[in-house]
Design an enzyme around this catalytic site. Sequence first.
Site, short mmCIF file in Angstrom:
data_model
loop_
_atom_site.label_atom_id
_atom_site.label_comp_id
_atom_site.label_asym_id
_atom_site.label_seq_id
_atom_site.Cartn_x
_atom_site.Cartn_y
_atom_site.Cartn_z
N HIS A 52 0.93 -1.24 -0.05
CA HIS A 52 0.02 0.04 -0.23
C HIS A 52 0.98 1.32 0.02
O HIS A 52 0.53 2.35 0.72
CB HIS A 52 -0.92 -0.10 1.21
CG HIS A 52 -2.04 -1.06 1.26
ND1 HIS A 52 -3.30 -0.86 0.92
CD2 HIS A 52 -1.97 -2.45 1.57
CE1 HIS A 52 -3.92 -2.12 0.75
NE2 HIS A 52 -3.16 -2.89 1.28
N ASN A 125 -10.08 -2.77 2.92
CA ASN A 125 -10.15 -2.51 1.43
C ASN A 125 -11.27 -2.37 0.62
O ASN A 125 -12.41 -2.12 1.28
CB ASN A 125 -9.51 -3.85 0.89
CG ASN A 125 -8.00 -4.26 1.14
OD1 ASN A 125 -7.37 -3.22 1.26
ND2 ASN A 125 -7.42 -5.44 0.93
C1 HEM Z 1 -0.65 -1.74 4.89
C2 HEM Z 1 0.72 -6.05 6.56
C3 HEM Z 1 -3.60 -7.87 5.21
C4 HEM Z 1 -5.13 -3.53 4.32
C5 HEM Z 1 -0.04 -2.73 5.58
C6 HEM Z 1 1.38 -2.59 6.03
C7 HEM Z 1 1.61 -4.03 6.64
C8 HEM Z 1 0.83 -4.79 6.28
C9 HEM Z 1 2.97 -4.24 7.16
C10 HEM Z 1 2.18 -1.53 6.13
C11 HEM Z 1 1.83 -0.61 7.26
C12 HEM Z 1 2.57 0.63 7.63
O1 HEM Z 1 3.77 0.60 7.16
O2 HEM Z 1 2.14 1.69 7.95
C13 HEM Z 1 -0.57 -7.07 6.31
C14 HEM Z 1 -0.37 -8.49 6.99
C15 HEM Z 1 -1.60 -8.94 6.36
C16 HEM Z 1 -2.49 -8.02 5.80
C17 HEM Z 1 0.86 -9.02 7.52
C18 HEM Z 1 -1.88 -10.32 6.62
C19 HEM Z 1 -1.83 -11.09 7.62
C20 HEM Z 1 -4.38 -6.94 4.98
C21 HEM Z 1 -5.91 -7.05 4.84
C22 HEM Z 1 -6.15 -5.96 4.34
C23 HEM Z 1 -5.20 -4.94 4.43
C24 HEM Z 1 -6.64 -8.33 4.87
C25 HEM Z 1 -7.71 -5.43 4.01
C26 HEM Z 1 -8.94 -6.00 4.32
C27 HEM Z 1 -4.12 -2.65 4.45
C28 HEM Z 1 -4.11 -1.35 4.02
C29 HEM Z 1 -2.92 -0.72 4.37
C30 HEM Z 1 -2.12 -2.11 4.87
C31 HEM Z 1 -5.38 -0.49 3.72
C32 HEM Z 1 -2.51 0.62 4.25
C33 HEM Z 1 -2.66 1.56 5.32
C34 HEM Z 1 -2.51 2.69 5.10
O3 HEM Z 1 -3.30 3.53 4.15
O4 HEM Z 1 -1.49 3.63 5.76
N1 HEM Z 1 -0.33 -4.10 5.81
N2 HEM Z 1 -1.54 -6.62 5.84
N3 HEM Z 1 -4.05 -5.57 4.80
N4 HEM Z 1 -2.80 -3.10 4.81
FE1 HEM Z 1 -2.10 -4.81 5.29
#
Ligand code: HEM
EC number: 1.11.1.6
Length: 496
Positions: A52, A125
């Site tokens: 993202h 999402n």
């Molecule tokens: C961002 C891990 C599943 C939605 C991120 C980030 C990490 C991460 C490490 C970056 C956070 C940051 O640096 O601030 C994971 C892991 C997942 C997973 C380990 C599964 C176990 C999901 C799922 C969704 C999702 C299922 C949605 C339903 C998002 C969104 C962001 C993000 C929207 C961006 C947040 C922002 O706008 O700063 N994810 N994620 N992720 N993830 Fe995941």
Amino acid sequence: MKNLTTASGIPYLHHEDTQSAGPRGPLLLQDFILHEKLAHFNRERIPERIVHAKGSAAYGTFTVTQDITAYSKAKLFGAIGRQTKVLLRFSTVGGEKGSADTERDPRGFAVKFYTEDGNWDLVGNNTPVFFIKDPKKFPDFIHTQKRDPFTNCKSATMVWDFFSLNPESLHQVLFLMSDRGTPHGFRHMHGFGSHTYTLINHKDETVYVKFHFKSCQGIKNFTSAEAKLMRGEDPDFAQRDLLNAIEDGNFPKWVLKIQLMTAEQAGSNAFNPFDLTKVWSQKEYPLIEVGVLELNQNPDNYFAEVEQAAFSPSRIVDGIGYSPDKMLQGRILAYPDAQRYRLGVNFEQLPVNRCPFIVNNYQRDGSMRVDDNGRRSPNYFPNSFDDIRPDPAYRRPAEPIVHPVADWFDRNGEGENDHYSQPGIFYRDVLSPEDKKHLIANIAESMRQIEGPLKDEITNRQFCHLFRADFNLGMGVMNELGVSADKMAEHLQPKG
Ligand code: HEM
Ligand code: NDP
């Protein structure tokens, strides 16, 4: 007029030329302003989000329109008309910070509610489901969405190898490959909390919940061809579209709705209601309106307020709880860890992340501590001097957990192994004839790019999943790819 100064506030004159020994001589080491400028410039980049990375955000308000206090005691839902400030960040998933906004990808929909009980982040999402259901698979999955370690290019081979070896991905793959995989900017798509969470009321009664944000702008997508064109014409299409709409006073809105499921219903549900690859049917668990989220203020500075924003599903407030959804449990750990790496241990003090209400704890010091660090107050608990105490009113109801612990359970047990029914319903009952045509064409366009000696094996493995969801879907993609039924049957013969 304001004086030009160094970072330490010393006024100076020469911003565009460096002190030198005579007009043509070498530069002087004593011009520390040159060092300051170049050194700061060298440190302007911070690690981009591991996923993202490309995103846009805006501030707004969430207004309660319906009373859900029977289900949740969260203060932000406390009364009809109550308003809470929010920050909403949209994003693509797999691309780097400079990638195009119209890539085929899910879109992130991360909301920070600045509530008086602390910040609540709902990090979802634009789809209600996800590709996997165990967090241990996440790094492998994301590796296939990013660049090949040898070619440094995106690779359809890696993508379809992963999808075909992980059939639980099919539901999300169909969403991704439909035209909703290329939304027309961020205003014309829905948002979903995706996971199952819990609501807790004043009597400590709990109910499971899913959150849906329905776009008031209506759904609008690019076709695959239009999205490709836009990647070249304006790679920042979605950022510009959101920013301009808000600058013009055309404030985008979403209606927040919830689905509820009791523990009894969860126990007797045909499938695991904490499985992120499945939805709860809205016919059985109808949507209930809660309020309206409006975006009405652009951040003044992208780096300070969007790049430094930190969202995490771990941040829930009183009246809202987690659930046994394995993916949610994994994410609770991953996000704050990523943010400590990306922004430093004191990232919660950055203005965009700081709770605007009270923050009281005994965490002190650390790199880039930017507040008063607790001034003279005690830095340990318990102590005899201050009056900070945990408030028993915030006690969460006990959850009975009686489960065996083991390295491995049969993940294909009853209610866990059906990867095909909901994708089939989606294809047959939800998509219009035109949607179906586009879905088939988009899948074929992507699968056509599978290459290498295992091309047929990967392709045929994915065909099996498509056929198992819906015969016409499988046939449609096969025909579009020009694969004959004989060739497919040949592949399906047992080997050896
Ligand atoms: C961002 C891990 C599943 C939605 C991120 C980030 C990490 C991460 C490490 C970056 C956070 C940051 O640096 O601030 C994971 C892991 C997942 C997973 C380990 C599964 C176990 C999901 C799922 C969704 C999702 C299922 C949605 C339903 C998002 C969104 C962001 C993000 C929207 C961006 C947040 C922002 O706008 O700063 N994810 N994620 N992720 N993830 Fe995941
Ligand atoms: P419903 O008929 O009650 O709901 C169908 C849902 O699909 C609506 O939310 C509709 O909302 C959404 N939808 C319509 N067109 C598309 C599209 N092209 N792409 C994605 N979503 C679309 O049925 P059920 O709740 O029983 O679900 C049936 C199937 O619908 C599920 O198997 C799932 O694949 C899909 N779906 C279900 C959702 C849920 O939370 N239950 C949410 C989204 C999709 P809208 O047109 O406003 O998007």
